[in-house]
Write an enzyme that holds these catalytic residues in place. Sequence first.
Site, PDB file in Angstrom:
ATOM      1  N   PRO A 167       2.953  15.954 -16.033  1.00  0.00           N
ATOM      2  CG  PRO A 167       4.007  17.951 -15.575  1.00  0.00           C
ATOM      3  CD  PRO A 167       2.842  17.130 -15.171  1.00  0.00           C
ATOM      4  CD  GLU A 168       2.670   9.940 -16.748  1.00  0.00           C
ATOM      5  OE1 GLU A 168       3.218   8.831 -16.879  1.00  0.00           O
ATOM      6  OE2 GLU A 168       1.459  10.123 -16.966  1.00  0.00           O
ATOM      7  CG  HIS A 194      -2.478  30.714 -11.599  1.00  0.00           C
ATOM      8  ND1 HIS A 194      -3.189  30.974 -12.751  1.00  0.00           N
ATOM      9  CD2 HIS A 194      -3.412  30.588 -10.637  1.00  0.00           C
ATOM     10  CE1 HIS A 194      -4.484  30.969 -12.494  1.00  0.00           C
ATOM     11  NE2 HIS A 194      -4.652  30.743 -11.216  1.00  0.00           N
ATOM     12  NE  ARG A 208      -5.856  21.614 -11.878  1.00  0.00           N
ATOM     13  CZ  ARG A 208      -6.274  20.611 -12.611  1.00  0.00           C
ATOM     14  NH1 ARG A 208      -5.996  19.387 -12.256  1.00  0.00           N
ATOM     15  NH2 ARG A 208      -6.949  20.826 -13.698  1.00  0.00           N
TER      16      ARG A 208
END
Length: 272
Positions: free
Chosen positions: A5-6, A89, A110
């Site tokens: 995600p930018e 998660h 992650r």
Amino acid sequence: MGRMPELPEVETVRRELDPWLTRRTIVRARRADAPAGPKYAHLERADGQRIEAVTRRGKFLLLPLSGGDELVIHLGMTGIVSYTKPAGHLRVVVQLSGKRKSTLYFRDVRRFGRFLVLPRGDRGLLPSLRQMGPEPLSEAFDAASFHAALTSSSAIKTSLLSQRPVAGLGNIYIDEALWRARIHPLTPAKKISRNKAAQLRDVIVEVLLASIAAQGTTINDYRTVDGQVGAFVEQLDAYGHDGDPCSRCGRTISKIVVGARGTHFCPSCQRR
DNA sequence: CTCCCGTCCTGTGGGC
DNA sequence: TGCCCACAGGACGGGA
């Protein structure tokens, strides 16, 4: 793989979160399947505070709270905010006031992301935010000051990854902007001419606006809050196109490693 | 201060 | 076919 995600993806998420969360009160915010630590710090401080806005700075989401604190969210590589419970998660659960969509879930496979509460403006745990360059879609991002900010001896690719010359760019949009401006990614930042810097500034704005219009880039993990995928992947010319012909000149797009990041460029259009 | 490199984290995909 | 391991990378901390 290879998605992060930018700015366009985070801005897309911000626009979806804003009408959902602004003016809602946080009843209870807690870690779920996540270790205690700075990435999930002080969540309980949010309890009882109202969310006053959903803002963005670079790739960070900043939610000022009524009690003087601030909820900080960084999606990292795989962070996803949703109002439906994820399968696994699950890192953070936030109970909100009201009946509709009243639970916020933060999933992050992650764990590169962050979800924490700080006194507003406290940047002790967020050094990159403290040193971050101007927002690329603001008036402050002008050609002259951008050129003046390119002082580093390191490669332009590395320099832009640092967030210091300009905020919000990551691996994908740096490769795209350098391709559009015909700049080799290994060019030392301080060697970029005034004219090239002005050109680079313009294509950075162009590529970010085009991607926001397409709701960002989906390569693997990224989804908007309601689960949709971003369409900008179809407009990528460099990132992920190694081995393909350059859409401008036909030469084969190369892939090298710069600053431990996969870096895609046209060896013909982008000369050192 | 700047620069460079190691670390975190785990699903995926390419190779054998 | 099934297994294994290299790969992906944003931010940060430490060392030079």
